[in-house]
Design an enzyme around this catalytic site. Sequence first.
Site, PDB file in Angstrom:
ATOM      1  N   HIS A  64       0.948  -1.101   0.088  1.00  0.00           N
ATOM      2  CA  HIS A  64      -0.189  -0.105   0.133  1.00  0.00           C
ATOM      3  C   HIS A  64       0.892   1.206  -0.078  1.00  0.00           C
ATOM      4  O   HIS A  64       1.614   1.398   1.009  1.00  0.00           O
ATOM      5  CB  HIS A  64      -1.028  -0.041   1.283  1.00  0.00           C
ATOM      6  N   ASP A 304       2.462  -6.893   2.354  1.00  0.00           N
ATOM      7  CA  ASP A 304       1.317  -6.075   2.938  1.00  0.00           C
ATOM      8  C   ASP A 304       1.746  -4.704   3.572  1.00  0.00           C
ATOM      9  O   ASP A 304       1.133  -4.513   4.666  1.00  0.00           O
ATOM     10  CB  ASP A 304       0.227  -6.789   3.838  1.00  0.00           C
TER      11      ASP A 304
HETATM   12 ZN   LIG Z   1      -5.950  -7.094   2.733  1.00  0.00          ZN
END
Ligand SMILES: [Zn+2]
Length: 448
Positions: A64, A304
Site C-alpha cells: 500500500h 502487505d
Molecule cells: Zn487485505
Amino acid sequence: MRKIILKGGRLIDPATRTDDYIDLLLANERVAKWGEGTPVDEDTLVIDVRGAVVSPGLVDMHVHLREPGREDEETIESGALAAAHGGITAVAAMPNTEPTIDTPAWVEYVRSRGTAIAVYPIAAITVGRGGKTLTEMAALAEAGAVAFSDDGSPVESATVMRRALEYASMVGRPIISHCEDLNLTGSGVMNEGFASTMAGLRPIPAAAEEVAVARDIILARTTGANLHIAHVSTRGSVELVRRAKEEGIAVTCETCPHYFTLTDDDVRTYATSTRVNPPLRSAADVSAIKVGLADGTIDAIASDHAPHSIEEKEVEFDAAPPGLIGTETLLPLTLTHLVESGTITLGRAVELMSTDPASILGIPHGSLAEGSRADVTVFDPDWAWEVSEDWFLSKSKNSPFIGRTLRGRAVLTISRGEIVFEEPGAAHRAGETHEEGEHHAAELSVHA
Ligand SMILES: [Zn+2]
C-alpha cells in the site's frame, strides 16, 4: 550505459534452476551472456560480492503506497525507495487509495511516477471499492493494471465476486481477494483465543477468514478463473487452499512475514504496531503457515506494507488502524525465521519472494536467464543486525520488529541495470562480522 559484473557471489535463480558460484554480467538493462573472453573495459563496474547471495530482484506483490491521498504516510516514490532498501525491484500497489484506483487514468498515474523500481498498479474490482458495481476491467488492464483487488475490504456479494472472476478471466488478470466475512469479524480487533481473553480485546475468529476463502475457492472452481488469496493467516485457510490445489482449481495464495514470525501473544503488549488485518494468529496457525510455505501450498511471501502515521498509531489499541510497514523487513524476516531455522531452503525463499509472485502477476521479473531484465538483489544471509526505527526509509515507522535482531539483509539492489540501493560501508563489515578465508561476506569492493 555502464556494464556491471557481480563477481564471486552465490547465484540462486530458481527460474533457471541455478545455485552456483557464477559471475553475472549486466549490460543494456539486461542479463547478458558472460564467459571466457568477455571484455572488461573501463565502462564496466566490477563489484566483488563474495560471501553474498545474488538473486533475481525480489517482487513484493502486495503493498500500500498511500498515493494518491495520504502522501504524509507514504508516496509512490518513498515507497519505491523503501522497497529498494529491502532488496525489492518490483511491487504491486493496492488500489485502496483516496481516491480509489478504479479508472484507467489513475492506473496510468501510478504507472508513470518514474520510480527507482518497477511499480505495478492493481486496480479495484468494484467502483470506489464499494462492492456493488464492477470496474471497467478491460480498459484498466489495457492501461496497465496487473490484477484486480478491493483489498482492505472484502467483496461481500458472492454474485459480484463471481462476475468479477468471470470478467478478470476474460482480460487475463487474476483477482486478488481479501478474504473476510465482516459479520464474523464484527467489531473484533485481535485473534479469538486465549490471548484475546487475557488481553480483554474484542476477538476475530479464524472462521472470518476461512469462510471467505472457502467461498472464493468455490467461485474459482465455478468460473475457472485465476484466484489469488491475499495474506493467508490461518491453519484452516492453508488446508482449504491445499485441497483446492489438489482438485486442480486455479488458486494461488500469499502470506506475510508477520504471520510466520508473530502470534496473538505479541498483541498482549497492546503495541498498536501489532494490530493488523487479518490479525496475528495462534502458534498453531504459525506452524501451519510454515508447512504451507515449505510444501508449495503457499506461493508467495508479500509484505502487505501498510504505512500509518505516528499520530494514527499512537492511540488505544482498538482505535488504531490495522497495518504495519513491511517491504524493508520482508527479506530479513524470511531469512531469519524460515531459512536460518531450516524450514525452507534459500532457493525456495527466492522462489517465494521473486519467481512465483512474478509469474502469478505475469510480469517480466523473477529470473536471471540471459536476456532478462537486469533486476538483481544481492544479500548477505549471515549478517546479524538490530532493526532500529531510523533504519527505515519508509515515511512511516509502524513496525513491530523494531529492536529485534535479525539475520541477513539486502546489501545491493539493481533495477534495470542501475544501482538503486547500495549498503553504505559494506566493505568495512567484512572484517567485523565474518571470518577470514572462504567466507568474505558481502564485501562490496567496487572496481571501476
Ligand atoms: Zn487485505
